[in-house]
Design a protein around this motif. Structure first.
Motif, PDB file in Angstrom:
ATOM      1  N   ILE A 174      45.208  29.980  55.883  1.00  0.00           N
ATOM      2  CA  ILE A 174      45.957  30.759  54.896  1.00  0.00           C
ATOM      3  C   ILE A 174      45.002  31.725  54.207  1.00  0.00           C
ATOM      4  O   ILE A 174      43.934  31.326  53.743  1.00  0.00           O
ATOM      5  N   LYS A 175      45.383  32.989  54.142  1.00  0.00           N
ATOM      6  CA  LYS A 175      44.573  33.994  53.463  1.00  0.00           C
ATOM      7  C   LYS A 175      45.236  34.387  52.146  1.00  0.00           C
ATOM      8  O   LYS A 175      46.429  34.670  52.105  1.00  0.00           O
ATOM      9  N   ILE A 176      44.429  34.375  51.083  1.00  0.00           N
ATOM     10  CA  ILE A 176      44.930  34.708  49.751  1.00  0.00           C
ATOM     11  C   ILE A 176      44.116  35.866  49.191  1.00  0.00           C
ATOM     12  O   ILE A 176      42.891  35.865  49.263  1.00  0.00           O
ATOM     13  N   LEU A 177      44.804  36.856  48.625  1.00  0.00           N
ATOM     14  CA  LEU A 177      44.138  37.980  47.968  1.00  0.00           C
ATOM     15  C   LEU A 177      44.554  38.000  46.502  1.00  0.00           C
ATOM     16  O   LEU A 177      45.740  38.073  46.192  1.00  0.00           O
ATOM     17  N   GLU A 178      43.582  37.926  45.609  1.00  0.00           N
ATOM     18  CA  GLU A 178      43.850  38.042  44.176  1.00  0.00           C
ATOM     19  C   GLU A 178      43.329  39.400  43.701  1.00  0.00           C
ATOM     20  O   GLU A 178      42.156  39.711  43.854  1.00  0.00           O
ATOM     21  N   LEU A 179      44.194  40.174  43.118  1.00  0.00           N
ATOM     22  CA  LEU A 179      43.813  41.489  42.618  1.00  0.00           C
ATOM     23  C   LEU A 179      43.478  41.392  41.132  1.00  0.00           C
ATOM     24  O   LEU A 179      44.344  41.087  40.322  1.00  0.00           O
ATOM     25  N   GLY A 228      39.325  39.095  36.898  1.00  0.00           N
ATOM     26  CA  GLY A 228      39.144  38.998  35.447  1.00  0.00           C
ATOM     27  C   GLY A 228      38.207  37.886  35.032  1.00  0.00           C
ATOM     28  O   GLY A 228      37.130  37.708  35.594  1.00  0.00           O
ATOM     29  N   THR A 229      38.636  37.098  34.059  1.00  0.00           N
ATOM     30  CA  THR A 229      37.804  36.010  33.553  1.00  0.00           C
ATOM     31  C   THR A 229      37.884  34.772  34.430  1.00  0.00           C
ATOM     32  O   THR A 229      37.260  33.761  34.124  1.00  0.00           O
ATOM     33  N   GLY A 230      38.672  34.838  35.506  1.00  0.00           N
ATOM     34  CA  GLY A 230      38.774  33.688  36.409  1.00  0.00           C
ATOM     35  C   GLY A 230      39.720  32.622  35.908  1.00  0.00           C
ATOM     36  O   GLY A 230      39.722  31.497  36.412  1.00  0.00           O
ATOM     37  N   ILE A 231      40.562  32.965  34.943  1.00  0.00           N
ATOM     38  CA  ILE A 231      41.444  31.980  34.328  1.00  0.00           C
ATOM     39  C   ILE A 231      42.439  31.392  35.328  1.00  0.00           C
ATOM     40  O   ILE A 231      42.877  30.249  35.197  1.00  0.00           O
ATOM     41  N   ILE A 232      42.768  32.168  36.358  1.00  0.00           N
ATOM     42  CA  ILE A 232      43.629  31.671  37.442  1.00  0.00           C
ATOM     43  C   ILE A 232      42.785  31.238  38.638  1.00  0.00           C
ATOM     44  O   ILE A 232      43.045  30.216  39.272  1.00  0.00           O
ATOM     45  N   THR A 233      41.749  32.010  38.912  1.00  0.00           N
ATOM     46  CA  THR A 233      40.957  31.803  40.129  1.00  0.00           C
ATOM     47  C   THR A 233      40.333  30.418  40.209  1.00  0.00           C
ATOM     48  O   THR A 233      40.495  29.699  41.205  1.00  0.00           O
ATOM     49  N   TRP A 234      39.589  30.037  39.166  1.00  0.00           N
ATOM     50  CA  TRP A 234      38.839  28.779  39.252  1.00  0.00           C
ATOM     51  C   TRP A 234      39.734  27.542  39.335  1.00  0.00           C
ATOM     52  O   TRP A 234      39.488  26.664  40.172  1.00  0.00           O
ATOM     53  N   VAL A 288      41.577  27.555  53.770  1.00  0.00           N
ATOM     54  CA  VAL A 288      41.973  28.739  53.018  1.00  0.00           C
ATOM     55  C   VAL A 288      40.842  29.763  53.004  1.00  0.00           C
ATOM     56  O   VAL A 288      39.678  29.420  52.864  1.00  0.00           O
ATOM     57  N   GLU A 289      41.227  31.010  53.147  1.00  0.00           N
ATOM     58  CA  GLU A 289      40.286  32.113  53.026  1.00  0.00           C
ATOM     59  C   GLU A 289      40.725  32.905  51.789  1.00  0.00           C
ATOM     60  O   GLU A 289      41.831  33.421  51.740  1.00  0.00           O
ATOM     61  N   TYR A 290      39.866  32.966  50.803  1.00  0.00           N
ATOM     62  CA  TYR A 290      40.249  33.523  49.506  1.00  0.00           C
ATOM     63  C   TYR A 290      39.465  34.799  49.213  1.00  0.00           C
ATOM     64  O   TYR A 290      38.247  34.814  49.287  1.00  0.00           O
ATOM     65  N   TYR A 291      40.175  35.860  48.873  1.00  0.00           N
ATOM     66  CA  TYR A 291      39.543  37.126  48.512  1.00  0.00           C
ATOM     67  C   TYR A 291      39.942  37.465  47.069  1.00  0.00           C
ATOM     68  O   TYR A 291      41.064  37.194  46.654  1.00  0.00           O
ATOM     69  N   PHE A 292      39.028  38.061  46.351  1.00  0.00           N
ATOM     70  CA  PHE A 292      39.408  38.567  45.039  1.00  0.00           C
ATOM     71  C   PHE A 292      38.729  39.901  44.800  1.00  0.00           C
ATOM     72  O   PHE A 292      37.721  40.232  45.410  1.00  0.00           O
ATOM     73  N   THR A 293      39.308  40.670  43.906  1.00  0.00           N
ATOM     74  CA  THR A 293      38.692  41.921  43.485  1.00  0.00           C
ATOM     75  C   THR A 293      38.545  41.875  41.972  1.00  0.00           C
ATOM     76  O   THR A 293      39.270  41.167  41.285  1.00  0.00           O
ATOM     77  N   ASP A 294      37.590  42.615  41.464  1.00  0.00           N
ATOM     78  CA  ASP A 294      37.404  42.693  40.024  1.00  0.00           C
ATOM     79  C   ASP A 294      36.610  43.940  39.684  1.00  0.00           C
ATOM     80  O   ASP A 294      35.821  44.419  40.502  1.00  0.00           O
ATOM     81  N   ILE A 295      36.796  44.457  38.471  1.00  0.00           N
ATOM     82  CA  ILE A 295      36.142  45.697  38.068  1.00  0.00           C
ATOM     83  C   ILE A 295      34.746  45.487  37.512  1.00  0.00           C
ATOM     84  O   ILE A 295      33.961  46.413  37.398  1.00  0.00           O
ATOM     85  N   GLY A 296      34.440  44.249  37.084  1.00  0.00           N
ATOM     86  CA  GLY A 296      33.175  44.021  36.380  1.00  0.00           C
ATOM     87  C   GLY A 296      32.178  43.179  37.146  1.00  0.00           C
ATOM     88  O   GLY A 296      32.455  42.638  38.206  1.00  0.00           O
ATOM     89  N   LYS A 297      30.991  43.061  36.561  1.00  0.00           N
ATOM     90  CA  LYS A 297      29.909  42.304  37.182  1.00  0.00           C
ATOM     91  C   LYS A 297      30.017  40.806  36.893  1.00  0.00           C
ATOM     92  O   LYS A 297      29.557  39.984  37.664  1.00  0.00           O
TER      93      LYS A 297
END
Length: 229
Positions: free
Chosen positions: A171-176, A179-185, A196-205
């Motif tokens: 299953i591949k998941i993309l999170e756009l 942010g603070t990872g409040i959902i991700t973690w 699962v293969e998990y991808y995320f994007t974020d604007i910050g370091k």
């Protein structure tokens, strides 16, 4: 603790902030402007014209502005809107929310510099690409939303949906916007050991740095950081 009425104070701050933005440019009251000319006078860059128009509509919905087709008139009654007074009133009545209220004030005071393109909007919310301020506010401000309920339930719902699929299918998941990872973690913890293969994007370091510190929870995961403007 009873926080009834706090929403009204936040809305008042938003209205005052919109008026404060216009005060800075000494816009004349009761004068009819073509909206496009007003935006030009305010030196709003293309990317923020819709945001500026949204502020106009906020003032209109509260009776401080009249918009007719492509024209706008700021009523003299808008003079009564005082941002600092609204902020102090809210902080005095709801001291538990003082950090959050002050942060909102600091953000709206940057409307002008952001709308002119002198400062990146994200740099106001996340100085140096870090979430320290946001996290500190979250940790020290009562949560009167239902957010914790949704955050707790969401990973379990995703896991349930995945288990209904073919067991050997990845299953591949993309999170756009991680942010603070409040959902991700919480989601990664729930999906530990699953295919699962998990991808995320974020604007910050910060999110990327946190990922490096939390590699212990990595499942079959692929991480992708995208600097999206």
């Amino acid at each position: 603790m009873d926080y009834e009425g706090i929403k009204d104070h936040y809305e008042k701050i938003v209205v005052c902030a919109a008026a404060n933005y216009l005060y800075k440019h000494e816009i004349e009251f009761n004068k009819v402007y073509a909206i496009k000319d007003l935006l030009k006078e305010l030196k709003v860059i293309p990317g923020y014209k819709d945001f500026a128009r949204y502020l106009f509509r906020i003032l209109e919905s509260n009776g401080y502005v009249e918009i007719n087709n492509d024209n706008i008139k700021i009523n003299e009654s808008a003079k009564e809107l005082e941002l600092n007074a609204a902020v102090e009133e809210a902080k005095n009545k709801y001291p538990d929310f003082a950090l959050q209220i002050e942060f909102i004030k600091n953000c709206v005071l940057e409307y002008d510099s952001v709308f002119k393109g002198e400062k990146e909007g994200n740099s106001v919310l996340y100085p140096d690409g870090k979430y320290d301020t946001i996290l500190n506010i979250g940790a020290n401000t009562p949560d009167i939303t239902r957010k914790p309920i949704y955050i707790n339930a969401f990973p379990k719902v995703i896991k349930h949906l995945i288990t209904k699929k073919e067991k050997n299918k990845k299953i591949k998941i993309l999170e756009l916007g991680g942010g603070t990872g409040i959902i991700t973690w919480p989601l990664l913890e729930e999906l530990r050991g699953m295919n699962v293969e998990y991808y995320f994007t974020d604007i910050g370091k910060s999110f990327w740095l946190w990922q490096e510190k939390r590699q212990k929870i990595c499942i079959t995961i692929m991480l992708f950081l995208s600097n999206i403007i």
